[in-house]
Design a protein around this motif. Structure first.
Motif, PDB file in Angstrom:
ATOM      1  N   LEU A 260      -1.637  -1.100   8.487  1.00 32.92           N
ATOM      2  CA  LEU A 260      -2.892  -0.935   7.752  1.00 32.92           C
ATOM      3  C   LEU A 260      -2.898  -1.727   6.441  1.00 32.92           C
ATOM      4  O   LEU A 260      -3.961  -2.011   5.896  1.00 32.92           O
ATOM      5  CB  LEU A 260      -3.144   0.550   7.476  1.00 32.92           C
ATOM      6  N   ARG A 261      -1.735  -2.093   5.951  1.00 29.15           N
ATOM      7  CA  ARG A 261      -1.649  -2.956   4.771  1.00 29.15           C
ATOM      8  C   ARG A 261      -1.688  -4.436   5.145  1.00 29.15           C
ATOM      9  O   ARG A 261      -1.562  -5.314   4.286  1.00 29.15           O
ATOM     10  CB  ARG A 261      -0.362  -2.665   4.000  1.00 29.15           C
ATOM     11  N   GLY A 262      -1.853  -4.708   6.459  1.00 30.20           N
ATOM     12  CA  GLY A 262      -1.920  -6.100   6.912  1.00 30.20           C
ATOM     13  C   GLY A 262      -0.566  -6.727   7.126  1.00 30.20           C
ATOM     14  O   GLY A 262      -0.444  -7.954   7.223  1.00 30.20           O
ATOM     15  N   LYS A 263       0.484  -5.898   7.243  1.00 35.86           N
ATOM     16  CA  LYS A 263       1.844  -6.419   7.378  1.00 35.86           C
ATOM     17  C   LYS A 263       2.480  -6.014   8.703  1.00 35.86           C
ATOM     18  O   LYS A 263       3.700  -5.928   8.817  1.00 35.86           O
ATOM     19  CB  LYS A 263       2.707  -5.916   6.208  1.00 35.86           C
ATOM     20  N   GLY A 264       1.652  -5.772   9.717  1.00 36.73           N
ATOM     21  CA  GLY A 264       2.168  -5.345  11.008  1.00 36.73           C
ATOM     22  C   GLY A 264       2.708  -6.496  11.833  1.00 36.73           C
ATOM     23  O   GLY A 264       2.408  -7.667  11.580  1.00 36.73           O
ATOM     24  N   LYS A 301      -6.262  -7.470   6.866  1.00 40.63           N
ATOM     25  CA  LYS A 301      -5.643  -8.437   5.951  1.00 40.63           C
ATOM     26  C   LYS A 301      -5.783  -7.977   4.504  1.00 40.63           C
ATOM     27  O   LYS A 301      -4.860  -8.124   3.686  1.00 40.63           O
ATOM     28  CB  LYS A 301      -6.282  -9.817   6.131  1.00 40.63           C
ATOM     29  N   ALA A 302      -6.919  -7.388   4.181  1.00 41.68           N
ATOM     30  CA  ALA A 302      -7.150  -6.909   2.814  1.00 41.68           C
ATOM     31  C   ALA A 302      -6.386  -5.615   2.520  1.00 41.68           C
ATOM     32  O   ALA A 302      -6.181  -5.256   1.354  1.00 41.68           O
ATOM     33  CB  ALA A 302      -8.644  -6.683   2.589  1.00 41.68           C
ATOM     34  N   GLY A 303      -5.974  -4.923   3.590  1.00 38.59           N
ATOM     35  CA  GLY A 303      -5.228  -3.678   3.402  1.00 38.59           C
ATOM     36  C   GLY A 303      -6.078  -2.503   2.970  1.00 38.59           C
ATOM     37  O   GLY A 303      -5.558  -1.463   2.555  1.00 38.59           O
TER      38      GLY A 303
END
Length: 433
Positions: A260-264, A301-303
């Motif tokens: 969800l923070r765009g770091k998956g 991407k924006a998280g």
């Protein structure tokens, strides 16, 4: 009408009427038809199959055997999502807040796990205070106010399916497309959603081992949805290796936060965006898949959706601090590195073996009454396509159990290596509308 005559009829490959199917299902639920006759019927279906109409009628018979959720008080189009199950599959935890952030109501009912790891409900219960039992009024109010809520499935939802599934499990009739499809779809229909997006897994960590089998199951379930007036889309996705890098319960919640923070990881992010995009289209927020995918990609991407997850935790009584401080999730006492005994590229990871590893560490249930260790699990350091040298860490095992040798060996044997870099894994095989 007699059960023995209907068993004989299906044994000959003849088509049963709706009344005949209702008679069998209701009779079994009411203990008027014994296990041995239902077992014989299930075996006849296993060998002779069912046509589309019979499968839809069996689904509806399961639905009508118990409670049905009335979600008419929820404003907007209600979209539900279901996965046929996999290893490291924390996608519902990501999709609920992600889709809700678009203003689409997500009224989710999920189950507990039996086998490799916990189900969606177990994963959420690893968050201190998270309540998975809500009264109907609170459930509906949360969806109308916050566009999301999740609860465990009612014990009286599709009781016929529960009873027949237990019988299938001990009579070698589990792997029948009509029986699988009616089992899955009956729970979705009874849950009350207007539209359904199905994630049909295929590969070593899934029930369906071949793409052709998975496509057949997906097509059957979409046809059932259509016949019962539910807009249904099925996406056939890869489960040849575990999704992402975390397998377990608390550690899958931790990875949910990262996604969800765009770091998956690429695999789970791709599948999340695909499923969520089809939910967004069915929910009326977008006219087409591409525009939905673009918007949801931007949100990830924006998280920004991580705040929606924090809100979900808060409104269901959990401690939202875990989002910013994941170390407050349950932690294991022991952390064991599993190292490579050879060099090369990782060519395959048997997902089922990784799931068994997690269960041996305490992350899953072998029996319904088993207690889950929320902190237990596996962190996948190396995945398919990665370059590995002898002695490199492949996985880290997390457990509170003092013995882990068997789990470590199962995990190590799950990995295969080759000298040449393998072709990239296909994440999405087919979409059936």
């Amino acid at each position: 009408m007699r059960a023995v005559d209907l068993i004989q009829k299906k044994k000959r490959g003849e088509v049963l009427t709706k009344d005949e199917i209702d008679f069998l299902v209701q009779g079994y639920v009411n203990d008027e038809i014994p296990d041995y006759q239902m077992s014989a019927f299930l075996m006849a279906v296993y060998f002779q199959g069912m046509n589309k109409r019979e499968t839809a009628d069996l689904t509806l018979a399961f639905v009508n055997s118990g409670d049905q959720n009335d979600l008419s008080a929820i404003q907007g189009i209600k979209v539900d999502k279901h996965s046929s199950g996999g290893v490291g599959d924390k996608l519902s935890l990501v999709i609920i807040p992600l889709v809700a952030s678009l203003g689409i109501p997500v009224a989710k009912m999920s189950g507990r796990g039996l086998g490799h790891t916990g189900g969606t409900i177990d994963k959420l219960e690893s968050i201190e205070g998270f309540q998975t039992v809500l009264d109907p009024e609170t459930f509906i109010q949360n969806v109308n106010t916050y566009k999301m809520a999740i609860v465990g499935q009612s014990s009286n939802l599709t009781p016929a399916d529960k009873k027949i599934y237990a019988l299938r499990d001990v009579t070698a009739t589990v792997d029948s497309i009509p029986l699988i499809a009616s089992s899955i779809m009956s729970k979705k229909i009874a849950s009350g959603a207007d539209c359904i997006v199905l994630d049909v897994k295929v590969g070593s960590g899934a029930f369906m081992k071949s793409v052709d089998q998975a496509i057949e199951l997906a097509e059957t379930m979409v046809e059932i949805g259509k016949s019962l007036n539910r807009k249904t889309i099925a996406v056939v996705t890869d489960m040849s290796q575990p999704l992402g890098h975390e397998v377990g319960n608390a550690n899958e919640v931790k990875e949910t936060i990262e996604i969800l923070r765009g770091k998956g990881a690429e695999d789970e992010t791709t599948v999340v965006l695909t499923l969520a995009s089809y939910m967004a289209v069915l929910g009326g927020a977008f006219n087409n898949f591409d525009s939905a995918y673009l918007k949801l990609s931007q949100i990830l991407k924006a998280g920004s959706a991580v705040e929606k997850f924090k809100e979900l935790i808060r409104i269901q009584g959990g401690n939202p601090e875990v989002v910013d401080a994941p170390h407050k999730l349950p932690q294991s006492k022991y952390h064991i590195e599993v190292k490579a005994s050879e060099s090369g590229y990782v060519s395959a990871i048997d997902a089922e073996s990784i799931g068994i590893t997690a269960m041996l560490l305490g992350a899953g249930r072998e029996k319904k009454e088993d207690q889950i260790d929320f902190s237990a699990g596996v962190t996948m350091v190396k995945k398919v396509g990665d370059d590995v040298n002898t002695g490199d860490v492949l996985c880290v095992l997390h457990t509170n159990r003092k013995t882990w040798e068997e789990a470590s060996e199962v995990c190590r044997k799950a990995y295969s290596f080759t000298n040449a870099k393998p072709k990239p894994i296909t994440y999405i095989y087919k979409v059936i509308r």
